[in-house]
Design a protein around this motif. Sequence first.
Motif, PDB file in Angstrom:
ATOM      1  N   GLN A  35       0.468  -1.252   0.010  1.00  0.00           N
ATOM      2  CA  GLN A  35       0.134  -0.043   0.121  1.00  0.00           C
ATOM      3  C   GLN A  35       1.181   1.183  -0.311  1.00  0.00           C
ATOM      4  O   GLN A  35       0.643   2.153  -0.853  1.00  0.00           O
ATOM      5  N   SER A  38       2.087   1.830  -3.420  1.00  0.00           N
ATOM      6  CA  SER A  38       0.483   2.250  -4.435  1.00  0.00           C
ATOM      7  C   SER A  38       0.687   3.704  -3.839  1.00  0.00           C
ATOM      8  O   SER A  38       0.627   4.589  -4.693  1.00  0.00           O
ATOM      9  N   SER A 107      -7.286   6.098   3.922  1.00  0.00           N
ATOM     10  CA  SER A 107      -7.357   5.079   3.811  1.00  0.00           C
ATOM     11  C   SER A 107      -7.189   4.179   4.498  1.00  0.00           C
ATOM     12  O   SER A 107      -6.971   3.871   5.518  1.00  0.00           O
ATOM     13  N   GLN A 109      -5.030   0.423   4.955  1.00  0.00           N
ATOM     14  CA  GLN A 109      -3.539  -0.324   5.158  1.00  0.00           C
ATOM     15  C   GLN A 109      -3.298  -1.171   4.098  1.00  0.00           C
ATOM     16  O   GLN A 109      -1.684  -1.839   4.205  1.00  0.00           O
ATOM     17  N   ASP A 110      -4.136  -2.740   3.695  1.00  0.00           N
ATOM     18  CA  ASP A 110      -3.780  -3.032   3.285  1.00  0.00           C
ATOM     19  C   ASP A 110      -4.536  -2.759   1.474  1.00  0.00           C
ATOM     20  O   ASP A 110      -4.431  -4.344   0.811  1.00  0.00           O
ATOM     21  N   ASP A 111      -4.965  -2.155   0.911  1.00  0.00           N
ATOM     22  CA  ASP A 111      -5.294  -1.499  -0.276  1.00  0.00           C
ATOM     23  C   ASP A 111      -4.114  -1.881  -1.251  1.00  0.00           C
ATOM     24  O   ASP A 111      -2.480  -1.990  -0.983  1.00  0.00           O
ATOM     25  N   VAL A 112      -4.196  -1.904  -2.792  1.00  0.00           N
ATOM     26  CA  VAL A 112      -3.550  -0.875  -3.246  1.00  0.00           C
ATOM     27  C   VAL A 112      -4.090  -0.069  -4.661  1.00  0.00           C
ATOM     28  O   VAL A 112      -4.840  -0.053  -5.297  1.00  0.00           O
ATOM     29  N   TRP A 113      -3.502   1.554  -4.698  1.00  0.00           N
ATOM     30  CA  TRP A 113      -4.042   2.605  -5.116  1.00  0.00           C
ATOM     31  C   TRP A 113      -3.732   2.512  -6.866  1.00  0.00           C
ATOM     32  O   TRP A 113      -2.540   1.711  -6.988  1.00  0.00           O
ATOM     33  N   ASN A 174     -11.513   4.215   2.340  1.00  0.00           N
ATOM     34  CA  ASN A 174     -11.235   3.604   1.600  1.00  0.00           C
ATOM     35  C   ASN A 174     -10.331   4.740   0.249  1.00  0.00           C
ATOM     36  O   ASN A 174      -9.833   4.453  -0.331  1.00  0.00           O
TER      37      ASN A 174
END
Length: 321
Positions: A35, A38, A107, A109-113, A174
Motif C-alpha cells: 500500500q 502505491s 486510506s 492499510q491493505d489496499d493497492v491504489w 478507502n
Amino acid sequence: MTAQSLRETEASSDCSVDVAIMMCTYNGAAYLEEQLESFNGQSFGNWTLYVSDDASTDATRDILADYQQRWGEERLRIFDGPRQGFGKNFISLLKRPEVQARYYAFSDQDDVWFTDKLERGIDRLELLTKETPAIYGSRTRLTDAVGNIIGFSPLFSRPPSFQNALVQSLAGANTMLINQAAREVLLQLPDDAAVVAHDWLAYILVTACGGEAVYDPEPTLDYRQHGGNLIGANTSFKDRVTRFRKMLSGRFVEWNDTNLRILKVMTPLLTHESRITIGHFEVGRRSGLRGRLCELRKSGIYRQTIEGNLSLFLAACLGRI
C-alpha cells in the motif's frame, strides 16, 4: 483545471493543491508495504501521509518507521491512535491540528491504489467551489489475499443525496477524498460521538449540510479481501443474507439511532430540506404500519439498487428501520 495543470502551479503557495492521506493501522504488516508503495507511485505527488496506529503488536510500526526514515518526517508522520475502534481512529486523525491540507484522503492499510487515484478525485472536486463541502468516492476492484482479481463492488447509478445517505453508504472510505469545507463539517462532531462507520457518516453529514457527493463508477483501487478485513465488500450471496439478517435483528435500527443522535447535535449546520427529511424519517420510525410507510415515503429515502430498496421496504413493514 486538470491535475496536470495543478501540478504545474504547485510552485505558487497560493495556488498549490496538496493532499493529506490519512491511514489508520492495526497489525497491518502483511500488506502495508504494498500500500505504501502505491502511494509513492501516485501521478499526483503533492501529498503527506499521516498514520494513526492503534497499538499494533506486529511489525507495523517498524515498517512505518523504515518508510519514515526513507521518505522523511515531513512526508510521513506517525501518531498513536485512541484504541477505540477503526471509526474513532479515523475521526481522531481527521481532528488532529497537525493534519492540514486542501484535500483529505482516507486510506486502509491493505489496499493497492491505482496510480491515478488522487489525480482523478482532485479533478472531480476541483470542478466545485471550495466553499461547498464535497466528498468523492468510487467503485472498487476486489482482489483476494494475494492480489488476484475476483470481482468489483456494486455499480450504483442513482444520484447521491441525503435521502440515500440516510439509509445507505455510497462508497468505501478507502476510496474517499474530501475537501477542506467537508472537513470543517466533520470537525464539528462531538468527541464522544458513537460512530457506526466513518465513510457512511461522512456521506450523511456532507449531504445533510448541503454539500456535494461525487460517485465515480470506475474503480480507483484494489480492495483486498482477506481474513483480517474489519469490513468486507459484501458482494456475495452469503454476505447479502448476513446483512439482511442484521437488518431484521434490529442492528439497522441501532445504526439509525446512532446516526440520528449525531444529526440532532449537528442540527444548526443542516439545510432546511435535510431537517424535513429527518422529520418524516423519525415520525415514520415511531408510527404504526400505515403511518410508517406514508412518512417514510414522504422522507424520500432510497437505496441504490432494486434489491436494496426491496429490503428497505421489508424492513419498514416489519418496523426494523
